[in-house]
Design an enzyme around this catalytic site. Structure first.
Site, PDB file in Angstrom:
ATOM      1  N   ASP A   1      -4.257   3.853  -2.353  1.00  0.00           N
ATOM      2  CA  ASP A   1      -3.285   3.310  -1.395  1.00  0.00           C
ATOM      3  C   ASP A   1      -2.920   4.416  -0.404  1.00  0.00           C
ATOM      4  OD1 ASP A   1      -1.411   1.501  -0.221  1.00  0.00           O
ATOM      5  OD2 ASP A   1       0.210   2.446  -1.321  1.00  0.00           O
ATOM      6  N   SER A   2      -2.194   4.049   0.635  1.00  0.00           N
ATOM      7  CA  SER A   2      -1.751   5.042   1.613  1.00  0.00           C
ATOM      8  C   SER A   2      -0.709   5.986   1.009  1.00  0.00           C
ATOM      9  CB  SER A   2      -1.123   4.336   2.810  1.00  0.00           C
ATOM     10  OG  SER A   2       0.012   3.607   2.376  1.00  0.00           O
TER      11      SER A   2
ATOM     12  N   TYR B   1       0.046   3.546   6.737  1.00  0.00           N
ATOM     13  CA  TYR B   1      -1.130   2.978   7.409  1.00  0.00           C
ATOM     14  C   TYR B   1      -0.695   1.861   8.387  1.00  0.00           C
ATOM     15  CZ  TYR B   1      -4.818   4.898   4.246  1.00  0.00           C
ATOM     16  OH  TYR B   1      -5.700   5.697   3.565  1.00  0.00           O
TER      17      TYR B   1
ATOM     18  N   CYS C   1      -3.913  -1.765  -1.393  1.00  0.00           N
ATOM     19  CA  CYS C   1      -3.237  -1.698  -0.100  1.00  0.00           C
ATOM     20  C   CYS C   1      -3.678  -2.899   0.723  1.00  0.00           C
ATOM     21  CB  CYS C   1      -3.649  -0.388   0.587  1.00  0.00           C
ATOM     22  SG  CYS C   1      -2.998  -0.214   2.242  1.00  0.00           S
ATOM     23  N   ASN C   2      -2.727  -3.742   1.077  1.00  0.00           N
ATOM     24  CA  ASN C   2      -3.052  -4.936   1.873  1.00  0.00           C
ATOM     25  C   ASN C   2      -3.581  -4.543   3.251  1.00  0.00           C
ATOM     26  OD1 ASN C   2      -1.668  -7.581   0.475  1.00  0.00           O
ATOM     27  ND2 ASN C   2      -0.596  -5.704  -0.041  1.00  0.00           N
TER      28      ASN C   2
ATOM     29  N   GLU D   1       8.903   5.912   0.788  1.00  0.00           N
ATOM     30  CA  GLU D   1       8.184   7.180   0.580  1.00  0.00           C
ATOM     31  C   GLU D   1       9.103   8.400   0.632  1.00  0.00           C
ATOM     32  OE1 GLU D   1       4.822   8.081   0.220  1.00  0.00           O
ATOM     33  OE2 GLU D   1       4.244   6.017  -0.130  1.00  0.00           O
TER      34      GLU D   1
ATOM     35  N   CYS E   1       2.781  -6.282   0.842  1.00  0.00           N
ATOM     36  CA  CYS E   1       2.547  -4.837   0.918  1.00  0.00           C
ATOM     37  C   CYS E   1       2.904  -4.271  -0.448  1.00  0.00           C
ATOM     38  CB  CYS E   1       3.430  -4.218   2.005  1.00  0.00           C
ATOM     39  SG  CYS E   1       3.466  -2.408   1.968  1.00  0.00           S
ATOM     40  N   THR E   2       2.007  -3.468  -0.996  1.00  0.00           N
ATOM     41  CA  THR E   2       2.225  -2.985  -2.371  1.00  0.00           C
ATOM     42  C   THR E   2       3.458  -2.087  -2.481  1.00  0.00           C
ATOM     43  OG1 THR E   2       0.594  -1.240  -1.947  1.00  0.00           O
ATOM     44  CG2 THR E   2      -0.175  -3.214  -3.085  1.00  0.00           C
ATOM     45  N   HIS E   3       3.845  -1.450  -1.382  1.00  0.00           N
ATOM     46  CA  HIS E   3       5.073  -0.639  -1.411  1.00  0.00           C
ATOM     47  C   HIS E   3       6.298  -1.503  -1.710  1.00  0.00           C
ATOM     48  CE1 HIS E   3       2.814   2.630   0.486  1.00  0.00           C
ATOM     49  NE2 HIS E   3       3.841   3.417   0.216  1.00  0.00           N
TER      50      HIS E   3
HETATM   51  N1  DGL Z   1       0.943  -0.235   0.682  1.00  0.00           N
HETATM   52  C1  DGL Z   1       0.201  -0.649   1.778  1.00  0.00           C
HETATM   53  C2  DGL Z   1       0.017  -2.141   1.890  1.00  0.00           C
HETATM   54  O1  DGL Z   1      -0.070  -2.796   0.866  1.00  0.00           O
HETATM   55  C3  DGL Z   1       0.337   0.076   3.082  1.00  0.00           C
HETATM   56  C4  DGL Z   1       1.673   0.487   3.539  1.00  0.00           C
HETATM   57  C5  DGL Z   1       1.571   1.448   4.707  1.00  0.00           C
HETATM   58  O2  DGL Z   1       1.014   2.527   4.508  1.00  0.00           O
HETATM   59  O3  DGL Z   1       2.015   1.102   5.813  1.00  0.00           O
HETATM   60  O4  DGL Z   1      -0.106  -2.676   2.930  1.00  0.00           O
END
Ligand code: DGL
Length: 269
Positions: free
Chosen positions: A11-12, A43, A74-75, A152, A184-186
């Site tokens: 992931d990012s 990202y 990461c989506n 983060e 988004c996984t975050h």
């Molecule tokens: N966690 C990521 C996602 O699922 C990316 C979040 C990011 O880096 O902007 O999209």
């Protein structure tokens, strides 16, 4: 390919830990390697070309680890790069996609929400997905600038997160939405805060376990699932500042972990 080779989860930043957790729960004997591309996080606001390039650069480390499978947790990266990565590499690559279909099946009010990054929502992949369900349900999408940066942070500012989530879910709630997709996984790392803000009537949908199950199915289909009888090791790498990530990743993994720098690792090989 030997079945005791590791699975890499990328992931990012810390977001993919929400997926790693489910994989570790479902397949505790697999050896797992987590890659947080923290130096390039977030990202979300980056162009598709840049994200694609980063994904290909990250594959150098994935190959070095002899990974038997990659989970693109990461989506945003999935939307930008999964197709090309699958064409270029032989290992199974499992991606993420906002759970629009499960949400469309669950909703009773006919209004669903999708919180995701700008990159995911603007992607062709997401537009195609959305168009499959637009006749059945109303889909309120909302990009959440700044939210990944907050998650983060070395020191979490809960008040700021509450402020952003309140703002980003306002229209969804006003329109009577009852099912909210975390695209988004975050965002899955702050599910408790999101659930508190949208209230008990709203179902919050996250795809972590669905992805873990899909990974398990793929590994079994290709006879790549580990037959080890002992708990698999979980290792953590970052492209960012190791000291900072030690704090951020440990907090989100809910355990003190040891983080290594994967670009240094690449350079020293
Ligand atoms: N966690 C990521 C996602 O699922 C990316 C979040 C990011 O880096 O902007 O999209």
């Amino acid at each position: 390919m030997p079945s005791d080779f590791p699975i890499v989860v990328l992931d990012s930043g810390a977001g993919g830990l929400s997926v790693l957790k489910k994989i570790h729960e479902l397949m505790p004997n697999e050896e797992l390697i987590y890659m947080a591309d923290s130096y390039f996080a977030p990202y979300g606001p980056r162009s598709e070309r840049v994200i694609k390039n980063r994904c290909f650069e990250n594959m150098g480390f994935v190959e070095l680890q002899n990974a038997k499978a990659l989970v693109l947790a990461c989506n945003t990266a999935t939307a930008a790069a999964v197709k090309e990565l699958r064409e270029a590499f032989d290992i199974p690559i499992i991606g993420m996609e906002p759970a629009v279909k499960p949400a469309a099946d669950l909703t009773r009010t006919g209004v669903i929400g999708v919180l995701a990054t700008e990159g995911t929502l603007d992607s062709e992949k997401f537009m195609d997905l959305q168009s499959l369900f637009r006749d059945r349900v109303e889909i309120i999408t909302k990009a959440c600038p700044g939210l990944v940066d907050e998650i983060e942070r070395i020191e979490l500012d809960r008040g700021e997160i509450v402020k952003l989530v309140t703002e980003y879910t306002e229209v969804f709630l006003e329109r009577g939405g009852d099912t909210l997709v975390l695209g988004c996984t975050h965002y899955a790392l702050i599910t408790d805060i999101i659930s508190e803000i949208v209230g008990p009537e709203v179902v919050v949908v996250d795809t972590g376990m669905a992805v873990a199950k899909e990974l398990k199915r793929r590994l079994q289909a290709e006879e790549l699932n580990s037959d080890s009888k002992v708990k698999g090791r979980v290792s953590f790498f970052t492209s960012g500042n190791v000291e900072d990530q030690q704090i951020v990743l440990s907090r989100n993994w809910q355990e003190e972990i040891f983080v290594l720098h994967y670009l240094n690792f690449l350079l020293t090989v």
